[in-house]
Scaffold this motif. Sequence first.
Motif, PDB file in Angstrom:
ATOM      1  N   PHE A 177       0.666  -1.298   0.046  1.00 26.90           N
ATOM      2  CA  PHE A 177       0.125  -0.049   0.059  1.00 26.90           C
ATOM      3  C   PHE A 177       0.713   1.050  -0.096  1.00 26.90           C
ATOM      4  O   PHE A 177       0.689   2.232  -0.794  1.00 26.90           O
ATOM      5  CB  PHE A 177      -1.007  -0.082   1.296  1.00 26.90           C
ATOM      6  N   TYR A 178       1.861   1.305   1.105  1.00 31.68           N
ATOM      7  CA  TYR A 178       2.699   2.527   0.912  1.00 31.68           C
ATOM      8  C   TYR A 178       3.413   2.769  -0.247  1.00 31.68           C
ATOM      9  O   TYR A 178       3.614   3.969  -0.374  1.00 31.68           O
ATOM     10  CB  TYR A 178       3.619   2.170   1.977  1.00 31.68           C
ATOM     11  N   SER A 222     -11.804  -0.323   9.592  1.00 32.69           N
ATOM     12  CA  SER A 222     -11.007  -0.250   8.602  1.00 32.69           C
ATOM     13  C   SER A 222     -10.541  -1.398   7.692  1.00 32.69           C
ATOM     14  O   SER A 222     -10.581  -2.522   8.589  1.00 32.69           O
ATOM     15  CB  SER A 222      -9.698   0.607   8.920  1.00 32.69           C
ATOM     16  N   ASP A 223     -10.378  -1.223   6.648  1.00 31.74           N
ATOM     17  CA  ASP A 223     -10.053  -2.465   5.756  1.00 31.74           C
ATOM     18  C   ASP A 223      -8.857  -1.762   5.141  1.00 31.74           C
ATOM     19  O   ASP A 223      -8.883  -0.636   4.537  1.00 31.74           O
ATOM     20  CB  ASP A 223     -11.080  -3.105   4.922  1.00 31.74           C
ATOM     21  N   ILE A 224      -7.934  -2.782   4.394  1.00 35.94           N
ATOM     22  CA  ILE A 224      -6.818  -2.583   3.391  1.00 35.94           C
ATOM     23  C   ILE A 224      -7.078  -3.294   2.350  1.00 35.94           C
ATOM     24  O   ILE A 224      -7.348  -4.469   2.410  1.00 35.94           O
ATOM     25  CB  ILE A 224      -5.621  -2.686   4.010  1.00 35.94           C
ATOM     26  N   TYR A 225      -6.872  -2.741   1.253  1.00 37.93           N
ATOM     27  CA  TYR A 225      -7.002  -3.453  -0.125  1.00 37.93           C
ATOM     28  C   TYR A 225      -5.884  -3.482  -0.940  1.00 37.93           C
ATOM     29  O   TYR A 225      -5.277  -2.037  -0.891  1.00 37.93           O
ATOM     30  CB  TYR A 225      -8.322  -2.829  -0.879  1.00 37.93           C
ATOM     31  N   THR A 226      -5.214  -4.195  -1.853  1.00 36.89           N
ATOM     32  CA  THR A 226      -4.432  -3.951  -2.903  1.00 36.89           C
ATOM     33  C   THR A 226      -4.911  -4.607  -3.996  1.00 36.89           C
ATOM     34  O   THR A 226      -5.850  -5.634  -4.145  1.00 36.89           O
ATOM     35  CB  THR A 226      -3.040  -4.533  -2.591  1.00 36.89           C
ATOM     36  N   TRP A 254     -15.234   5.307   4.161  1.00 34.63           N
ATOM     37  CA  TRP A 254     -14.683   6.384   3.493  1.00 34.63           C
ATOM     38  C   TRP A 254     -13.503   5.631   2.899  1.00 34.63           C
ATOM     39  O   TRP A 254     -12.773   4.865   3.379  1.00 34.63           O
ATOM     40  CB  TRP A 254     -14.130   7.362   4.606  1.00 34.63           C
ATOM     41  N   THR A 255     -13.090   6.010   1.766  1.00 36.82           N
ATOM     42  CA  THR A 255     -11.917   5.689   1.150  1.00 36.82           C
ATOM     43  C   THR A 255     -10.892   6.889   1.507  1.00 36.82           C
ATOM     44  O   THR A 255     -10.478   7.821   0.578  1.00 36.82           O
ATOM     45  CB  THR A 255     -12.179   5.419  -0.589  1.00 36.82           C
ATOM     46  N   VAL A 256     -10.063   6.544   2.625  1.00 32.97           N
ATOM     47  CA  VAL A 256      -9.255   7.734   3.027  1.00 32.97           C
ATOM     48  C   VAL A 256      -7.940   7.966   2.479  1.00 32.97           C
ATOM     49  O   VAL A 256      -7.676   8.805   2.056  1.00 32.97           O
ATOM     50  CB  VAL A 256      -9.213   7.368   4.604  1.00 32.97           C
ATOM     51  N   VAL A 276       2.219  -4.452  -7.761  1.00 37.38           N
ATOM     52  CA  VAL A 276       1.190  -3.632  -7.259  1.00 37.38           C
ATOM     53  C   VAL A 276       0.815  -2.534  -7.876  1.00 37.38           C
ATOM     54  O   VAL A 276       1.685  -1.668  -8.321  1.00 37.38           O
ATOM     55  CB  VAL A 276       1.458  -3.300  -5.694  1.00 37.38           C
ATOM     56  N   LEU A 277      -0.385  -2.521  -8.261  1.00 35.33           N
ATOM     57  CA  LEU A 277      -0.989  -1.530  -8.969  1.00 35.33           C
ATOM     58  C   LEU A 277      -1.780  -0.366  -8.299  1.00 35.33           C
ATOM     59  O   LEU A 277      -1.827   0.831  -8.584  1.00 35.33           O
ATOM     60  CB  LEU A 277      -1.782  -1.823 -10.244  1.00 35.33           C
ATOM     61  N   SER A 278      -2.708  -0.713  -7.319  1.00 35.17           N
ATOM     62  CA  SER A 278      -3.462   0.281  -6.708  1.00 35.17           C
ATOM     63  C   SER A 278      -3.735  -0.271  -5.024  1.00 35.17           C
ATOM     64  O   SER A 278      -3.790  -1.557  -4.964  1.00 35.17           O
ATOM     65  CB  SER A 278      -4.872   0.251  -7.564  1.00 35.17           C
ATOM     66  N   SER A 279      -4.166   0.523  -4.371  1.00 32.59           N
ATOM     67  CA  SER A 279      -4.225   0.133  -3.057  1.00 32.59           C
ATOM     68  C   SER A 279      -5.038   1.148  -2.295  1.00 32.59           C
ATOM     69  O   SER A 279      -5.204   2.445  -2.779  1.00 32.59           O
ATOM     70  CB  SER A 279      -2.774   0.115  -2.186  1.00 32.59           C
ATOM     71  N   MET A 280      -5.907   1.026  -1.391  1.00 33.78           N
ATOM     72  CA  MET A 280      -6.487   1.712  -0.477  1.00 33.78           C
ATOM     73  C   MET A 280      -6.529   1.405   1.100  1.00 33.78           C
ATOM     74  O   MET A 280      -6.857   0.151   1.303  1.00 33.78           O
ATOM     75  CB  MET A 280      -7.876   1.902  -1.149  1.00 33.78           C
TER      76      MET A 280
END
Length: 416
Positions: free
Chosen positions: A204-205, A238-242, A314-316, A300-304
Amino acid sequence: MEFIENIKKQEYEDFVSNNEKSHFLQSYEWGVFCKKSKNLTPHYVGLKENNKLIATALLLEKKLPLGYSYFYCPRGFIIDYKNKDLLKEFTNNIKLYLKKYKAIYFRIDPDIPLQKLSIKGDVIDKENNNYDIVNFLKKIGYKHKGFNKNFECSEPRYTFRLNINKSIEEIINGFHPTTKNIIRRKNPFNLIISKNEDDLIEEFYSTMIETGKRVGIATYPLKYYELFYKELHKCNMSDIYTVKADVDELKKIYKEKLKIVQKELDSVKSESKKKEYTNQLNKILKEKKEIDSIEKKQIVLSSMITAKYNDKVWTVHGGNTTALRFLNANYEIYYKIIEDSNRENYKIVDFFGTTGNPDKNNKIYGIHLFKSRLGGEYTEFIGEFDYPIKPLLYLFFIKLIKIKRNIERNKRKNNQ
């Protein structure tokens, strides 16, 4: 009415989480997180009538030299802003309370839309707005920080909010035609979407840093995002996605695409069709060349990282790499968040920030255009308000903190 200090967690949450103005930035846990991540002291205060809470505020205290302090109430108060007597009473009580802490001022940026906007930013309904709240706050002593257009405030003044309290098919039908077509192709590149896995934070970072450099947005250190996810996720907030691509898989897909288009090109006789297939072939070759240049097995292409509270998501924090943009990984991740939120019975997804200046020359126009295509309502908030408690010190401090924050932002950008 009775002013209450140090409201206990359960009582505070019972009121805030069930209020129509509830926001994760006013949750009890946000105060806990801010204490750990920013060394801000949370104060949970409210007003009671007949022994029942009728207003609350999470006030975050920033300690200053010589015993002074200032306070911030993010997206607060949790109150009926139309009840002017109540709003005035609560403000006066907070003012008296904060004098004990030598507060110079306190700041609020209420979760109240200013007016209805079209997707292009034009005012739709000039009769129905909340300018009366803006004017009343100013009348009772608040200083309005203005109607800024970009990200000058502590929190975004503009956003897109998508109503997902409907079937997933109805939600998709509300997307822009381009977005709709991408989603209905059902991930043709077999992108790998991961959620809440232990090793996702560094992936993500990497996208956050790349996005920050590309669009000129300052980012936090890795530890901040780690703590954000850790503290809120354990409370189901909270959730984390990649989204990743398997490079070998992409090479196979593009080899097959190339074979199909070449076969069509070889079989057609019409010049117009030949031109059409030649253009397709050149596009595939160009994209294949970019894929072939990648040495990693996965990219990795995208993360949230999201925040969840009451009926909203909220997609913070999120980012995208510059590589392989044609795979539309950002669409896949947003759709996955929308799909999950819908299944978990949330009602609103807030895309957490856009510009109030939807001009193609704006550096962040690309972010705005993308979010606008997800079908949400373009939302403008009433903005930030400061309440000076020590007016002379306030004027001096505001000038000083502006200089300090500019230095910090530039420092973060330079370290990215």
